[in-house]
Design an enzyme around this catalytic site. Sequence first.
Site, PDB file in Angstrom:
ATOM      1  N   LYS A  12       0.846  -1.206   0.000  1.00 32.65           N
ATOM      2  CA  LYS A  12       0.000   0.000   0.000  1.00 32.65           C
ATOM      3  C   LYS A  12       0.871   1.242   0.000  1.00 32.65           C
ATOM      4  O   LYS A  12       2.060   1.220   0.346  1.00 32.65           O
ATOM      5  CB  LYS A  12      -0.925   0.000   1.215  1.00 32.65           C
ATOM      6  CG  LYS A  12      -0.243  -0.088   2.590  1.00 32.65           C
ATOM      7  CD  LYS A  12       0.306   1.231   3.120  1.00 32.65           C
ATOM      8  CE  LYS A  12       1.041   1.084   4.437  1.00 32.65           C
ATOM      9  NZ  LYS A  12       1.733   2.335   4.860  1.00 32.65           N
ATOM     10  N   PRO A 104       9.116  -3.537  -0.778  1.00 32.41           N
ATOM     11  CA  PRO A 104      10.336  -3.168  -0.048  1.00 32.41           C
ATOM     12  C   PRO A 104      10.210  -3.416   1.450  1.00 32.41           C
ATOM     13  O   PRO A 104       9.206  -3.062   2.068  1.00 32.41           O
ATOM     14  CB  PRO A 104      10.480  -1.669  -0.350  1.00 32.41           C
ATOM     15  CG  PRO A 104       9.813  -1.487  -1.677  1.00 32.41           C
ATOM     16  CD  PRO A 104       8.660  -2.449  -1.678  1.00 32.41           C
ATOM     17  N   ALA A 106      10.713  -2.880   5.310  1.00 27.94           N
ATOM     18  CA  ALA A 106      10.824  -1.663   6.135  1.00 27.94           C
ATOM     19  C   ALA A 106      10.787  -0.421   5.259  1.00 27.94           C
ATOM     20  O   ALA A 106      11.507   0.541   5.489  1.00 27.94           O
ATOM     21  CB  ALA A 106      12.093  -1.696   6.982  1.00 27.94           C
ATOM     22  N   MET A 109       5.496   0.471   3.083  1.00 23.29           N
ATOM     23  CA  MET A 109       4.451   0.017   2.164  1.00 23.29           C
ATOM     24  C   MET A 109       3.672  -1.188   2.679  1.00 23.29           C
ATOM     25  O   MET A 109       2.902  -1.795   1.947  1.00 23.29           O
ATOM     26  CB  MET A 109       5.061  -0.311   0.799  1.00 23.29           C
ATOM     27  CG  MET A 109       5.584   0.887   0.046  1.00 23.29           C
ATOM     28  SD  MET A 109       5.976   0.474  -1.665  1.00 23.29           S
ATOM     29  CE  MET A 109       4.364  -0.008  -2.304  1.00 23.29           C
ATOM     30  N   GLY A 110       3.873  -1.541   3.940  1.00 23.05           N
ATOM     31  CA  GLY A 110       3.072  -2.596   4.540  1.00 23.05           C
ATOM     32  C   GLY A 110       3.374  -3.991   4.040  1.00 23.05           C
ATOM     33  O   GLY A 110       2.477  -4.840   4.018  1.00 23.05           O
ATOM     34  N   GLY A 111       4.624  -4.270   3.673  1.00 24.99           N
ATOM     35  CA  GLY A 111       4.963  -5.591   3.170  1.00 24.99           C
ATOM     36  C   GLY A 111       4.763  -6.682   4.208  1.00 24.99           C
ATOM     37  O   GLY A 111       4.221  -7.758   3.902  1.00 24.99           O
ATOM     38  N   GLY A 112       5.177  -6.430   5.450  1.00 21.66           N
ATOM     39  CA  GLY A 112       4.968  -7.420   6.494  1.00 21.66           C
ATOM     40  C   GLY A 112       3.502  -7.660   6.767  1.00 21.66           C
ATOM     41  O   GLY A 112       3.078  -8.803   7.000  1.00 21.66           O
ATOM     42  N   ALA A 114       1.128  -7.334   4.555  1.00 18.95           N
ATOM     43  CA  ALA A 114       0.646  -8.121   3.423  1.00 18.95           C
ATOM     44  C   ALA A 114       0.995  -9.590   3.602  1.00 18.95           C
ATOM     45  O   ALA A 114       0.197 -10.476   3.287  1.00 18.95           O
ATOM     46  CB  ALA A 114       1.229  -7.581   2.121  1.00 18.95           C
ATOM     47  N   ASP A 146      -1.979  -2.373   9.948  1.00 16.20           N
ATOM     48  CA  ASP A 146      -2.162  -2.363   8.494  1.00 16.20           C
ATOM     49  C   ASP A 146      -2.677  -3.687   7.940  1.00 16.20           C
ATOM     50  O   ASP A 146      -3.014  -3.772   6.755  1.00 16.20           O
ATOM     51  CB  ASP A 146      -0.830  -2.037   7.801  1.00 16.20           C
ATOM     52  CG  ASP A 146      -0.420  -0.582   7.972  1.00 16.20           C
ATOM     53  OD1 ASP A 146      -1.281   0.234   8.362  1.00 16.20           O
ATOM     54  OD2 ASP A 146       0.751  -0.261   7.718  1.00 16.20           O
TER      55      ASP A 146
END
Length: 313
Positions: A12, A104, A106, A109-112, A114, A146
């Site tokens: 995000k 990316p 940290a 963009m809320g990768g963890g 997701a 998130d």
Amino acid sequence: MTHAVIARAPGKINCYFRVGPPRADGYHSVASLYLAVSLYEDVSATARDDEEIQVFLHPDSTAVSDPESFPLGPENLVVKAATLLREHTGHYAGVDLCITKRVPIAGGMGGGSADAAAALVACNALWGTGLNREELSRLGARLGADVPFALQGGAAVGLGVGDELAPLLLRTRTDWVLVPASYGLSTPRVYGMLDRLRASEDVETPTEVDPRMIGALLDGDLDALAPLLVNDMTRAALALAPELGVVRDVGEAAGALHALVSGSGPTLALLARDHAHGAEIIAQLSDEAGVATLQVHGPVPGAGILPTPIETP
């Protein structure tokens, strides 16, 4: 070939992000406008004969520069998600979880988140635990603010700590160029810096997203939208990584309508008029600054099962 249930969840960007003062519980109230974009995390779930939860990193993980340093233990959010689902449902089965990371790390963009959302959806399907999207969202909120949005996708206004979501039915697409940094910024560290920078200021608790921003997005009016893009975390991210300001200025000089830090950074999001304009920005950034870029669009759906099984390593 090992067939597995595989779920995909989006990263995000925050088109709007106002942050209140620190609360008694250590968190901050926010007013955010989340936009799910076309950069995804995949998590495959394969049943085991025991009750172990094992995590693997897929070799196609473009966001991981050093696979040896990537945490695969109990601190990984996919392990926490699978464990939480087991405890909530009483379905104590084992699972192998394989993550393909593209968002990316940290990077704001809320990768963890997701990853957690995809793991919840994948394990829920693999184990047949039958939780609906609302129930998964309530579980996900216990893993991170998130996670509910990664499950929902699309676009939404987020209040509270970001988990009180009000969906926006966007019918217009926006195109973005992302400039990931070669390093990450810890979210608590950025919040801590923001608190220090604003220590002498009278900071109000945000209660809404600017209605003009919502209207511009709904109308697809990019000229009205661009000046309304805002992120209170930008000043803190720039204090920790001043070079972000240089890249931001280069991005806007390359023709971006606006450039801002996503979430707590350090990923920069540059608004383009359309896909072709985004490609022009990327070409200019490559020629003038030599920075890595990604081209994405939003909104996109939240976490869901992919129709085709994959081969796990």
